[in-house]
Design a protein around this motif. Structure first.
Motif, PDB file in Angstrom:
ATOM      1  N   UNK A  52      82.988   2.832   4.900  1.00 32.60           N
ATOM      2  CA  UNK A  52      83.425   2.612   3.784  1.00 32.60           C
ATOM      3  C   UNK A  52      84.459   1.409   3.610  1.00 32.60           C
ATOM      4  N   UNK A  53      85.062   1.048   4.916  1.00 36.37           N
ATOM      5  CA  UNK A  53      86.117  -0.130   5.193  1.00 36.37           C
ATOM      6  C   UNK A  53      86.323  -0.031   6.651  1.00 36.37           C
ATOM      7  N   UNK A  54      86.967  -1.063   6.864  1.00 41.57           N
ATOM      8  CA  UNK A  54      87.406  -1.477   8.392  1.00 41.57           C
ATOM      9  C   UNK A  54      88.783  -0.636   8.418  1.00 41.57           C
ATOM     10  N   UNK A  55      88.728   0.400   9.333  1.00 41.43           N
ATOM     11  CA  UNK A  55      89.983   1.320   9.655  1.00 41.43           C
ATOM     12  C   UNK A  55      91.060   0.265  10.294  1.00 41.43           C
ATOM     13  N   UNK A  56      90.588  -0.310  11.226  1.00 39.99           N
ATOM     14  CA  UNK A  56      91.461  -1.175  12.093  1.00 39.99           C
ATOM     15  C   UNK A  56      90.877  -2.512  12.108  1.00 39.99           C
ATOM     16  N   UNK A  57      91.574  -3.589  12.511  1.00 39.23           N
ATOM     17  CA  UNK A  57      90.995  -4.939  12.506  1.00 39.23           C
ATOM     18  C   UNK A  57      89.693  -4.959  13.139  1.00 39.23           C
ATOM     19  N   UNK A  58      88.412  -5.208  12.324  1.00 36.80           N
ATOM     20  CA  UNK A  58      87.087  -5.108  12.995  1.00 36.80           C
ATOM     21  C   UNK A  58      86.295  -6.188  12.978  1.00 36.80           C
ATOM     22  N   UNK A  59      85.538  -6.455  14.135  1.00 35.27           N
ATOM     23  CA  UNK A  59      84.620  -7.704  14.357  1.00 35.27           C
ATOM     24  C   UNK A  59      83.230  -6.858  14.237  1.00 35.27           C
ATOM     25  N   UNK A  60      82.169  -7.676  13.498  1.00 36.66           N
ATOM     26  CA  UNK A  60      80.897  -6.962  13.532  1.00 36.66           C
ATOM     27  C   UNK A  60      80.155  -8.055  13.769  1.00 36.66           C
ATOM     28  N   UNK A  61      79.530  -8.014  15.224  1.00 33.77           N
ATOM     29  CA  UNK A  61      78.873  -8.908  15.866  1.00 33.77           C
ATOM     30  C   UNK A  61      77.515  -8.505  16.060  1.00 33.77           C
ATOM     31  N   UNK A  62      76.673  -9.311  15.597  1.00 34.01           N
ATOM     32  CA  UNK A  62      75.290  -9.102  15.379  1.00 34.01           C
ATOM     33  C   UNK A  62      74.246  -9.717  16.038  1.00 34.01           C
ATOM     34  N   UNK A  63      73.073  -9.242  16.210  1.00 43.98           N
ATOM     35  CA  UNK A  63      72.016 -10.043  17.067  1.00 43.98           C
ATOM     36  C   UNK A  63      71.305 -11.181  16.058  1.00 43.98           C
TER      37      UNK A  63
ATOM     38  N   UNK B 259      82.540 -11.035  10.522  1.00 48.31           N
ATOM     39  CA  UNK B 259      81.262 -11.216  10.926  1.00 48.31           C
ATOM     40  C   UNK B 259      80.870 -12.328  11.849  1.00 48.31           C
ATOM     41  N   UNK B 260      80.391 -12.095  12.994  1.00 49.62           N
ATOM     42  CA  UNK B 260      79.845 -13.044  13.957  1.00 49.62           C
ATOM     43  C   UNK B 260      78.398 -12.838  14.426  1.00 49.62           C
ATOM     44  N   UNK B 261      77.610 -13.830  14.430  1.00 52.85           N
ATOM     45  CA  UNK B 261      76.006 -13.685  14.980  1.00 52.85           C
ATOM     46  C   UNK B 261      75.827 -14.602  16.170  1.00 52.85           C
TER      47      UNK B 261
END
Length: 235
Positions: free
Chosen positions: A177-188, A209-211
């Motif tokens: 529902x949210x980023x609880x801590x500073x969060x990076x989403x790294x995608x293929x 977001x980083x791909x």
């Protein structure tokens, strides 16, 4: 359940590494030492049913909550960094409030298991038990030879019932529902687990977001340099 762990380095900062389904701590064989060189004490787990960790009594003992409870029981709270890949990303998100790392990185996380025809099928995972090294190379042509050998062994050790334990969660809303801590989403590129519209949704919920261009699902094995570059500013 107290999990088996492997540690690299003796730094004051702690980094936690959580692997995906069918793997174990050895999937991080290059990531762990590099983080240790940067001053971390790196702790990688074998999730229940994987590697040298214990097995659940039944498939029903392999739920996201079970995996998360094991992390909380095994790992120190307040780590500088936590990285979870695939099932490890789902597990980390389920445990993140209790683990309370300063930063979290979710690598192509399994936050949605589609249901119905063409959806999540445990049998496709259990068939991996019969894959040879050459089969694995065909699916992962960019992997190094050592990773192929590790994959053959880790799949052999893996408790295939864990794939069936996730079946009740297909079609469920597992998106954070949210980023609880500073969060990076790294995608293929492309991600089979996080569609572009879902990635935009997660950005709106506070995830950076980083791909990694051209990388497959197991980014750190497909393109190690690209993986480390994508971590810049987070490690």
């Amino acid at each position: 359940m107290q999990l088996h762990t492997t540690t690299w380095g003796e730094g004051e900062r702690v980094a936690l590494l959580i692997h995906g389904i069918m793997a174990d701590h050895r999937t991080w064989r290059r990531v762990g030492p590099v983080l240790a060189e940067r001053g971390y004490r790196v702790v990688a787990v074998d999730l229940r049913g994987h590697g040298a960790s214990g097995r659940a009594a039944a498939p029903s003992g392999y739920t996201p909550q079970d995996y998360a409870d094991d992390l909380v029981e095994t790992l120190p709270a307040g780590a500088e960094l936590a990285i979870g890949h695939s099932l490890g990303g789902l597990t980390l998100a389920t445990a993140v409030e209790r683990l309370a790392p300063r930063r979290a990185v979710y690598v192509d996380p399994a936050w949605h298991l589609p249901s119905g025809p063409g959806g999540y099928q445990p049998e496709l995972f259990t068939q991996a038990k019969s894959l040879t090294r050459d089969h694995i190379r065909q699916f992962n042509p960019r992997w190094e030879d050592e990773d192929l050998d590790i994959e053959v062994d880790s799949v052999r050790r893996w408790d295939e019932r864990s794939a069936h334990g996730l079946l009740p969660f297909t079609g469920k809303d597992l998106w954070p529902a949210r980023a609880v801590v500073p969060s990076l989403l790294m995608l293929a590129d492309p991600s089979m687990l996080v569609a572009p519209e879902r990635a935009r949704m997660l950005e709106e919920r506070g995830f950076e977001l980083r791909t990694v261009a051209g990388a497959g699902h197991t980014i750190h094995r497909d393109d190690f340099d690209g993986f480390m570059t994508a971590l810049q500013g987070w490690i």
